[in-house]
Design a protein around this motif. Structure first.
Motif, mmCIF file in Angstrom:
data_model
loop_
_atom_site.group_PDB
_atom_site.id
_atom_site.type_symbol
_atom_site.label_atom_id
_atom_site.label_comp_id
_atom_site.label_asym_id
_atom_site.label_seq_id
_atom_site.Cartn_x
_atom_site.Cartn_y
_atom_site.Cartn_z
ATOM 1 N N GLY A 12 5.497 0.181 11.291
ATOM 2 C CA GLY A 12 4.795 -0.471 10.199
ATOM 3 C C GLY A 12 3.303 -0.551 10.444
ATOM 4 N N TYR A 13 2.933 -0.859 11.682
ATOM 5 C CA TYR A 13 1.513 -0.934 12.023
ATOM 6 C C TYR A 13 0.838 0.425 11.905
ATOM 7 C CZ TYR A 13 -2.567 -0.745 14.976
ATOM 8 O OH TYR A 13 -3.816 -0.493 15.450
ATOM 9 N N MET A 14 1.469 1.457 12.452
ATOM 10 C CA MET A 14 0.882 2.789 12.398
ATOM 11 C C MET A 14 0.793 3.296 10.954
ATOM 12 S SD MET A 14 0.074 3.427 15.454
ATOM 13 C CE MET A 14 -0.342 5.165 15.337
ATOM 14 N N THR A 15 1.795 2.990 10.155
ATOM 15 C CA THR A 15 1.766 3.385 8.743
ATOM 16 C C THR A 15 0.655 2.644 8.007
ATOM 17 O OG1 THR A 15 4.156 3.789 8.809
ATOM 18 C CG2 THR A 15 3.145 3.570 6.636
ATOM 19 N N HIS A 16 0.485 1.369 8.333
ATOM 20 C CA HIS A 16 -0.601 0.565 7.745
ATOM 21 C C HIS A 16 -1.957 1.219 8.012
ATOM 22 C CE1 HIS A 16 -3.372 -2.791 7.100
ATOM 23 N NE2 HIS A 16 -3.752 -2.655 8.351
ATOM 24 N N ASN A 22 0.824 -1.212 0.000
ATOM 25 C CA ASN A 22 0.000 0.000 0.000
ATOM 26 C C ASN A 22 0.857 1.260 0.000
ATOM 27 O OD1 ASN A 22 -2.494 -1.222 -0.171
ATOM 28 N ND2 ASN A 22 -2.761 -1.369 2.046
ATOM 29 N N MET A 23 2.066 1.177 0.525
ATOM 30 C CA MET A 23 2.972 2.314 0.448
ATOM 31 C C MET A 23 3.350 2.585 -1.004
ATOM 32 S SD MET A 23 4.640 4.681 2.106
ATOM 33 C CE MET A 23 5.113 4.291 3.788
ATOM 34 N N GLN A 24 3.547 1.518 -1.780
ATOM 35 C CA GLN A 24 3.854 1.681 -3.199
ATOM 36 C C GLN A 24 2.659 2.284 -3.948
ATOM 37 O OE1 GLN A 24 5.110 -2.103 -4.792
ATOM 38 N NE2 GLN A 24 6.462 -2.509 -3.052
ATOM 39 N N ARG A 25 1.463 1.849 -3.577
ATOM 40 C CA ARG A 25 0.274 2.268 -4.306
ATOM 41 C C ARG A 25 -0.243 3.636 -3.864
ATOM 42 N NH1 ARG A 25 -3.496 -3.224 -4.335
ATOM 43 N NH2 ARG A 25 -2.368 -4.342 -5.984
ATOM 44 N N PHE A 26 -0.237 3.884 -2.550
ATOM 45 C CA PHE A 26 -0.907 5.067 -2.022
ATOM 46 C C PHE A 26 -0.020 5.926 -1.117
ATOM 47 C CE2 PHE A 26 -3.950 1.445 -2.156
ATOM 48 C CZ PHE A 26 -4.682 1.847 -3.263
ATOM 49 N N GLY A 27 1.276 5.616 -1.064
ATOM 50 C CA GLY A 27 2.150 6.328 -0.144
ATOM 51 C C GLY A 27 2.206 7.823 -0.395
ATOM 52 N N ARG A 28 2.346 8.209 -1.659
ATOM 53 C CA ARG A 28 2.488 9.634 -1.966
ATOM 54 C C ARG A 28 1.197 10.388 -1.687
ATOM 55 N NH1 ARG A 28 6.006 12.032 -6.783
ATOM 56 N NH2 ARG A 28 7.422 10.764 -5.531
ATOM 57 N N SER A 29 0.057 9.792 -2.045
ATOM 58 C CA SER A 29 -1.220 10.477 -1.813
ATOM 59 C C SER A 29 -1.578 10.520 -0.334
ATOM 60 C CB SER A 29 -2.339 9.788 -2.605
ATOM 61 O OG SER A 29 -2.473 8.427 -2.220
ATOM 62 N N THR A 30 -1.042 9.601 0.455
ATOM 63 C CA THR A 30 -1.340 9.573 1.890
ATOM 64 C C THR A 30 -0.427 10.502 2.680
ATOM 65 O OG1 THR A 30 -2.094 7.275 1.741
ATOM 66 C CG2 THR A 30 -1.538 8.091 3.927
ATOM 67 N N PHE A 31 0.869 10.460 2.390
ATOM 68 C CA PHE A 31 1.843 11.187 3.197
ATOM 69 C C PHE A 31 2.479 12.380 2.492
ATOM 70 C CE2 PHE A 31 1.999 6.705 4.574
ATOM 71 C CZ PHE A 31 1.634 6.870 5.902
ATOM 72 N N GLY A 32 2.403 12.412 1.167
ATOM 73 C CA GLY A 32 3.160 13.408 0.430
ATOM 74 C C GLY A 32 4.544 12.855 0.122
ATOM 75 N N ALA A 33 5.178 13.409 -0.870
ATOM 76 C CA ALA A 33 6.459 12.869 -1.335
ATOM 77 C C ALA A 33 7.528 12.939 -0.257
ATOM 78 C CB ALA A 33 6.916 13.616 -2.582
ATOM 79 N N GLU A 34 7.596 14.067 0.467
ATOM 80 C CA GLU A 34 8.665 14.240 1.460
ATOM 81 C C GLU A 34 8.517 13.271 2.620
ATOM 82 O OE1 GLU A 34 10.638 17.725 4.310
ATOM 83 O OE2 GLU A 34 9.127 18.225 2.792
ATOM 84 N N ASP A 35 7.305 13.186 3.183
ATOM 85 C CA ASP A 35 7.099 12.289 4.317
ATOM 86 C C ASP A 35 7.206 10.824 3.902
ATOM 87 O OD1 ASP A 35 6.800 14.392 6.010
ATOM 88 O OD2 ASP A 35 4.606 14.324 6.092
ATOM 89 N N GLN A 36 6.772 10.512 2.690
ATOM 90 C CA GLN A 36 6.941 9.148 2.211
ATOM 91 C C GLN A 36 8.419 8.791 2.150
ATOM 92 O OE1 GLN A 36 5.732 8.385 -1.819
ATOM 93 N NE2 GLN A 36 5.687 6.167 -1.549
ATOM 94 N N GLY A 37 9.228 9.720 1.682
ATOM 95 C CA GLY A 37 10.668 9.482 1.641
ATOM 96 C C GLY A 37 11.257 9.301 3.015
ATOM 97 N N THR A 38 10.766 10.071 3.999
ATOM 98 C CA THR A 38 11.247 9.944 5.374
ATOM 99 C C THR A 38 10.908 8.571 5.940
ATOM 100 O OG1 THR A 38 10.994 12.318 5.761
ATOM 101 C CG2 THR A 38 11.120 10.908 7.704
ATOM 102 N N LEU A 39 9.686 8.127 5.690
ATOM 103 C CA LEU A 39 9.260 6.807 6.169
ATOM 104 C C LEU A 39 10.080 5.698 5.513
ATOM 105 C CD1 LEU A 39 5.380 7.193 6.256
ATOM 106 C CD2 LEU A 39 6.830 6.585 8.203
ATOM 107 N N THR A 40 10.249 5.801 4.204
ATOM 108 C CA THR A 40 11.020 4.785 3.492
ATOM 109 C C THR A 40 12.446 4.719 4.027
ATOM 110 O OG1 THR A 40 9.689 5.098 1.490
ATOM 111 C CG2 THR A 40 11.830 4.044 1.224
ATOM 112 N N ALA A 41 13.029 5.883 4.286
ATOM 113 C CA ALA A 41 14.386 5.923 4.834
ATOM 114 C C ALA A 41 14.443 5.304 6.222
ATOM 115 C CB ALA A 41 14.886 7.370 4.875
ATOM 116 N N PHE A 42 13.399 5.535 7.021
ATOM 117 C CA PHE A 42 13.349 4.949 8.361
ATOM 118 C C PHE A 42 13.362 3.428 8.288
ATOM 119 C CE2 PHE A 42 10.793 2.889 11.609
ATOM 120 C CZ PHE A 42 11.392 3.322 12.779
ATOM 121 N N PHE A 43 12.476 2.869 7.454
ATOM 122 C CA PHE A 43 12.407 1.410 7.350
ATOM 123 C C PHE A 43 13.703 0.836 6.788
ATOM 124 C CE2 PHE A 43 7.713 2.195 7.248
ATOM 125 C CZ PHE A 43 7.427 1.512 8.423
ATOM 126 N N GLU A 44 14.262 1.485 5.795
ATOM 127 C CA GLU A 44 15.497 0.992 5.202
ATOM 128 C C GLU A 44 16.628 0.995 6.228
ATOM 129 O OE1 GLU A 44 17.910 -0.787 2.611
ATOM 130 O OE2 GLU A 44 15.787 -0.358 2.240
#
Length: 297
Positions: free
Chosen positions: A283-287, A156-178
């Motif tokens: 991951g749960y909160m992002t879900h 769902n992050m791949q499908r709706f991440g940008r529309s849910t969080f915006g590009a910047e916050d999506q990048g922050t989340l992705t960096a956190f998980f990585e």
């Protein structure tokens, strides 16, 4: 099979602490394959198998610790970390007013929801099927209560991440998980190499001394299921869990042969569980956040 109601899911997104108690008493109904079941409060058992109430206080403390970790990483703001601390305080108060039987029911319900989510197929998703075998009981609740949400979150992050969080916050989340999954991978690889090497040396020494060498094995695993992984990220998390399960196999050998005490092994295992907790929590909160976007479409 049952799932919690859509209303309970939306409540969980806005107030996870309250949702923890609601889900244990809310009537359930089925859902479609595009909407994942909701989940428990932002925590999971990390030491026992989750069937008792004795770990609740530890869980709540770990919830607060995980929020502090997310705050230090810049993933959540000052106001968000304060809100999560308040949620911990409210949840602690609610749990203290529950009977032991009610506490056990809530914990058990959390695990059931995780299993239900694994049995839901997602339309149009390219999946890789994987057989998961975990020998050790202490890893089973970790898997059931975090991996299903991390798995669904990843697609769902791949499908709706940008529309849910915006590009910047999506990048922050992705960096956190990585960052955190990468650190976990390095930690588990090191633990596996050290445990395996120590076992080999110990076994050679015992045989040279003429001692009896026991080679224990688990004939009935704690968990043996086949799952559908939605992303490479999900497979990486599965690999983490199965590798640490192999580490625990080596621990069993050391305990059986009197080289290490069980309390030492428990401490090592608890360290891994604590390290995994922030990833599962986020991951749960992002879900939950992503599911509000899924339902709005």
């Amino acid at each position: 099979m049952t799932t919690i109601t859509e209303e309970a899911n939306l409540d969980a997104a806005s107030n996870p602490a309250a949702a923890e108690l609601t889900m244990s008493h809310t009537p359930t109904n089925g859902g479609n394959d595009g909407a994942a079941a909701g989940a428990p409060v932002e925590s999971g058992p990390t030491i026992s198998d989750g069937a008792d109430g004795g770990e609740i206080e530890l869980e709540l403390q770990q919830m607060e610790d995980a929020a502090n970790t997310l705050h230090r990483e810049g993933v959540i703001s000052d106001s968000e970390v304060d809100e999560k601390r308040e949620q911990v305080a409210r949840t602690r108060k609610m749990f203290r007013e529950l009977s032991p039987a009610e506490r056990a029911a809530i914990v058990q319900r959390r695990r059931e929801i995780g299993r239900e989510l694994m049995n839901r197929q997602l339309s149009g998703a390219a999946v890789v099927r994987a057989a998961v075998r975990l020998n050790h009981t202490r890893l089973k609740p970790l898997f059931e209560q975090w991996w299903p949400y991390l798995n669904r979150m990843s697609i769902n992050m791949q499908r709706f991440g940008r529309s849910t969080f915006g590009a910047e916050d999506q990048g922050t989340l992705t960096a956190f998980f990585e960052k955190h999954v990468g650190e976990l991978e390095a930690y588990v690889d090191e633990q596996l190499n050290v445990a395996e090497g120590f076992r080999v040396k110990t076994e050679a020494r015992l045989r040279e001394q003429g001692d009896i060498v026991f080679a224990p094995s688990v004939t009935k695993p704690s968990l043996a299921v086949e799952v559908e992984a939605y992303s490479r990220f999900s497979m990486r998390v599965l690999s983490l869990l199965t590798k640490f399960d192999h580490v625990m196999d080596h621990f069993d050998f050391l305990v059986w042969n009197g080289v290490r005490d069980q309390s030492d092994i428990d401490e090592e295992t608890s360290r891994f569980l604590r390290k995994f907790h922030p990833v599962g929590l986020r991951g749960y909160m992002t879900h939950l956040r992503l599911m509000t976007t899924v339902r709005g479409r």
